[in-house]
Design an enzyme around this catalytic site. Structure first.
Site, PDB file in Angstrom:
ATOM      1  N   GLY A   1     -93.187  85.288 -45.411  1.00  0.00           N
ATOM      2  CA  GLY A   1     -92.519  85.631 -46.671  1.00  0.00           C
ATOM      3  C   GLY A   1     -90.998  85.530 -46.579  1.00  0.00           C
ATOM      4  O   GLY A   1     -90.332  85.308 -47.586  1.00  0.00           O
TER       5      GLY A   1
ATOM      6  N   ALA B   1     -93.761  88.999 -44.930  1.00  0.00           N
ATOM      7  CA  ALA B   1     -94.270  90.107 -45.726  1.00  0.00           C
ATOM      8  C   ALA B   1     -94.640  91.216 -44.752  1.00  0.00           C
ATOM      9  O   ALA B   1     -94.865  90.957 -43.562  1.00  0.00           O
ATOM     10  CB  ALA B   1     -95.486  89.644 -46.505  1.00  0.00           C
TER      11      ALA B   1
ATOM     12  N   GLU C   1     -90.278  81.985 -47.122  1.00  0.00           N
ATOM     13  CA  GLU C   1     -90.568  81.710 -48.542  1.00  0.00           C
ATOM     14  C   GLU C   1     -89.467  82.265 -49.443  1.00  0.00           C
ATOM     15  O   GLU C   1     -89.070  81.623 -50.420  1.00  0.00           O
ATOM     16  CB  GLU C   1     -91.929  82.317 -48.903  1.00  0.00           C
ATOM     17  CG  GLU C   1     -93.067  81.583 -48.195  1.00  0.00           C
ATOM     18  CD  GLU C   1     -94.389  82.328 -48.264  1.00  0.00           C
ATOM     19  OE1 GLU C   1     -94.433  83.522 -47.891  1.00  0.00           O
ATOM     20  OE2 GLU C   1     -95.386  81.734 -48.692  1.00  0.00           O
TER      21      GLU C   1
ATOM     22  N   GLU D   1     -98.437  82.498 -40.821  1.00  0.00           N
ATOM     23  CA  GLU D   1     -99.530  83.297 -41.377  1.00  0.00           C
ATOM     24  C   GLU D   1    -100.877  82.974 -40.746  1.00  0.00           C
ATOM     25  O   GLU D   1    -101.762  83.825 -40.667  1.00  0.00           O
ATOM     26  CB  GLU D   1     -99.619  83.085 -42.902  1.00  0.00           C
ATOM     27  CG  GLU D   1     -98.509  83.764 -43.702  1.00  0.00           C
ATOM     28  CD  GLU D   1     -97.256  82.921 -43.856  1.00  0.00           C
ATOM     29  OE1 GLU D   1     -97.088  81.910 -43.138  1.00  0.00           O
ATOM     30  OE2 GLU D   1     -96.434  83.274 -44.727  1.00  0.00           O
TER      31      GLU D   1
HETATM   32  N1  CAA Z   1     -94.428  93.166 -40.941  1.00  0.00           N
HETATM   33  C1  CAA Z   1     -94.322  94.428 -40.499  1.00  0.00           C
HETATM   34  N2  CAA Z   1     -93.621  94.780 -39.405  1.00  0.00           N
HETATM   35  C2  CAA Z   1     -93.001  93.802 -38.726  1.00  0.00           C
HETATM   36  C3  CAA Z   1     -93.071  92.450 -39.134  1.00  0.00           C
HETATM   37  C4  CAA Z   1     -93.824  92.150 -40.311  1.00  0.00           C
HETATM   38  N3  CAA Z   1     -93.917  90.896 -40.800  1.00  0.00           N
HETATM   39  N4  CAA Z   1     -92.376  91.683 -38.257  1.00  0.00           N
HETATM   40  C5  CAA Z   1     -91.879  92.552 -37.336  1.00  0.00           C
HETATM   41  N5  CAA Z   1     -92.265  93.821 -37.617  1.00  0.00           N
HETATM   42  C6  CAA Z   1     -91.954  95.047 -36.875  1.00  0.00           C
HETATM   43  C7  CAA Z   1     -92.729  95.090 -35.573  1.00  0.00           C
HETATM   44  O1  CAA Z   1     -94.028  95.576 -35.798  1.00  0.00           O
HETATM   45  C8  CAA Z   1     -91.878  96.042 -34.756  1.00  0.00           C
HETATM   46  O2  CAA Z   1     -92.133  97.366 -35.175  1.00  0.00           O
HETATM   47  P1  CAA Z   1     -92.418  98.526 -34.069  1.00  0.00           P
HETATM   48  O3  CAA Z   1     -91.114  98.645 -33.341  1.00  0.00           O
HETATM   49  O4  CAA Z   1     -92.748  99.703 -34.900  1.00  0.00           O
HETATM   50  O5  CAA Z   1     -93.501  98.028 -33.193  1.00  0.00           O
HETATM   51  C9  CAA Z   1     -90.460  95.685 -35.218  1.00  0.00           C
HETATM   52  O6  CAA Z   1     -90.587  95.032 -36.460  1.00  0.00           O
HETATM   53  C10 CAA Z   1     -89.744  94.742 -34.252  1.00  0.00           C
HETATM   54  O7  CAA Z   1     -90.600  93.603 -34.066  1.00  0.00           O
HETATM   55  P2  CAA Z   1     -91.035  93.060 -32.624  1.00  0.00           P
HETATM   56  O8  CAA Z   1     -91.052  94.180 -31.620  1.00  0.00           O
HETATM   57  O9  CAA Z   1     -92.285  92.281 -32.799  1.00  0.00           O
HETATM   58  O10 CAA Z   1     -89.783  92.124 -32.306  1.00  0.00           O
HETATM   59  P3  CAA Z   1     -89.765  90.849 -31.356  1.00  0.00           P
HETATM   60  O11 CAA Z   1     -88.326  90.478 -31.211  1.00  0.00           O
HETATM   61  O12 CAA Z   1     -90.549  91.081 -30.131  1.00  0.00           O
HETATM   62  O13 CAA Z   1     -90.544  89.685 -32.176  1.00  0.00           O
HETATM   63  C11 CAA Z   1     -91.056  88.392 -34.158  1.00  0.00           C
HETATM   64  C12 CAA Z   1     -89.987  89.189 -33.361  1.00  0.00           C
HETATM   65  C13 CAA Z   1     -91.405  87.129 -33.398  1.00  0.00           C
HETATM   66  C14 CAA Z   1     -90.431  88.023 -35.503  1.00  0.00           C
HETATM   67  C15 CAA Z   1     -92.306  89.274 -34.350  1.00  0.00           C
HETATM   68  O14 CAA Z   1     -91.904  90.528 -34.857  1.00  0.00           O
HETATM   69  C16 CAA Z   1     -93.320  88.691 -35.283  1.00  0.00           C
HETATM   70  O15 CAA Z   1     -94.042  87.790 -34.908  1.00  0.00           O
HETATM   71  N6  CAA Z   1     -93.410  89.217 -36.533  1.00  0.00           N
HETATM   72  C17 CAA Z   1     -94.392  88.817 -37.503  1.00  0.00           C
HETATM   73  C18 CAA Z   1     -94.095  87.445 -38.092  1.00  0.00           C
HETATM   74  C19 CAA Z   1     -95.170  87.044 -39.089  1.00  0.00           C
HETATM   75  O16 CAA Z   1     -96.323  86.905 -38.761  1.00  0.00           O
HETATM   76  N7  CAA Z   1     -94.766  86.868 -40.362  1.00  0.00           N
HETATM   77  C20 CAA Z   1     -95.684  86.523 -41.426  1.00  0.00           C
HETATM   78  C21 CAA Z   1     -96.149  87.772 -42.131  1.00  0.00           C
HETATM   79  S1  CAA Z   1     -97.444  87.479 -43.315  1.00  0.00           S
HETATM   80  C22 CAA Z   1     -96.670  86.834 -44.661  1.00  0.00           C
HETATM   81  O17 CAA Z   1     -95.459  86.721 -44.719  1.00  0.00           O
HETATM   82  C23 CAA Z   1     -97.593  86.422 -45.775  1.00  0.00           C
HETATM   83  C24 CAA Z   1     -96.943  85.695 -46.885  1.00  0.00           C
HETATM   84  O18 CAA Z   1     -96.715  84.512 -46.870  1.00  0.00           O
HETATM   85  C25 CAA Z   1     -96.592  86.380 -48.073  1.00  0.00           C
END
Ligand code: CAA
Length: 260
Positions: free
Chosen positions: A111, A67, A114, A134
């Site tokens: 998400g 998400a 999911e 999460e």
């Molecule tokens: N939401 C918003 N933006 C996101 C995102 C997310 N879930 N995942 C990645 N991005 C964005 C990053 O912020 C980044 O943007 P900027 O260039 O503006 O900084 C861009 O996408 C590229 O991401 P990274 O630079 O982080 O890329 P990476 O290759 O270094 O890492 C990754 C990849 C490991 C997937 C890392 O991006 C990450 O950990 N993302 C978040 C994963 C996460 O926590 N997901 C769960 C979200 S909460 C949820 O989903 C709740 C639910 O159940 C409903």
């Protein structure tokens, strides 16, 4: 069905709708625009006889990285509750009656994992990585992750993944029963489209019933599920498609299903 901000939509073959999540700047994070566009697209596709099956995919790097954390970060409890965050989007995906295949390459996290699990089955590329991270953000999955992942992979792996936030690679996901097949990255879309074309060639009525029956296995006891299966099996004999399918077998020809 072409004017979207966050989706790319194609019809690569008869009856098959290929939907690509398209927010490359955010690794396809699911924001409200994407979820509402996807929900709206599925609502339309559900009522469109030309669509028999949907393939949902992302990019090579990410199916969806979760998400959209940036969109959610400042929300209060009251706002999340009033908006009933994710409920409408999840309902529209869960209630889609035609098959949806998730073709997953790269990250399917939070998400994103999911969303893939809400599809009917997942075909993964060797680069796919699944996770429910999460807990790293001080929250819990919110679109069914704790429930569906546990049903797919069992309590031990689900607890491990959800409590430690570790990701599962494609090989482990296949062993654990989360994905149906793993293919090389450059064969992912081709394989998913072949599976979709196969489904699109079947009787659409039989496809709906088969999907409904497998879903019922998650919601009912064995006795009730088998009784339902028997009744729906009987009811399929009311359709022309059953006559056509069986006649085609006997006459050693390809069936021509009309969905009647
Ligand atoms: N939401 C918003 N933006 C996101 C995102 C997310 N879930 N995942 C990645 N991005 C964005 C990053 O912020 C980044 O943007 P900027 O260039 O503006 O900084 C861009 O996408 C590229 O991401 P990274 O630079 O982080 O890329 P990476 O290759 O270094 O890492 C990754 C990849 C490991 C997937 C890392 O991006 C990450 O950990 N993302 C978040 C994963 C996460 O926590 N997901 C769960 C979200 S909460 C949820 O989903 C709740 C639910 O159940 C409903």
């Amino acid at each position: 069905m072409t004017d979207f901000q966050t989706l790319l939509v194609e019809t690569p073959s008869d009856g098959v709708l290929l939907v690509r999540l398209n927010r490359p700047e955010a690794l396809n994070a699911l924001n409200s625009t994407l979820l509402s566009e996807l929900g709206g697209l599925l609502d339309k596709a559900g009522g469109d006889d030309a669509v028999r099956v949907v393939v949902l995919t992302g990019s090579e790097k990410a199916f969806a990285a979760g998400a959209d954390i940036k969109e959610m970060s400042d929300k209060s409890y009251a706002q999340m509750m009033k908006l009933d965050f994710f409920t409408d989007a999840a309902r529209r995906i869960e209630q889609f009656r035609k098959p949806i295949i998730a073709a997953v390459s790269g990250y399917a996290l939070g998400g994103g994992c999911e969303l893939a699990m809400m599809c009917d089955f997942i075909i993964a590329s060797e680069t796919a990585r699944f996770g429910q991270p999460e807990i790293n953000l001080g929250v819990a999955p919110g679109i069914g992750g704790t429930q569906r992942l546990t049903r797919f992979v069992g309590k031990a792996k689900a607890m491990d993944m959800i409590l430690t936030a570790r990701m599962m690679d494609a090989a482990e996901a296949e062993r654990a029963g989360l994905v149906s097949r793993v293919v090389p990255a450059d064969k992912l879309i081709e394989t998913a489209l072949e599976a979709a074309a196969k489904i699109a060639g079947h009787s659409p009525l039989a496809v709906l019933m088969n999907k409904e029956l497998v879903e019922a296995a998650y919601e009912t006891t064995l006795t009730t599920g088998v009784a339902l299966e028997r009744r729906l099996f009987h009811s399929l004999f009311a359709f022309e498609d059953q006559k056509e399918g069986m006649a085609a077998f006997v006459e050693k020809r390809k069936p021509d299903f009309k969905g009647r």
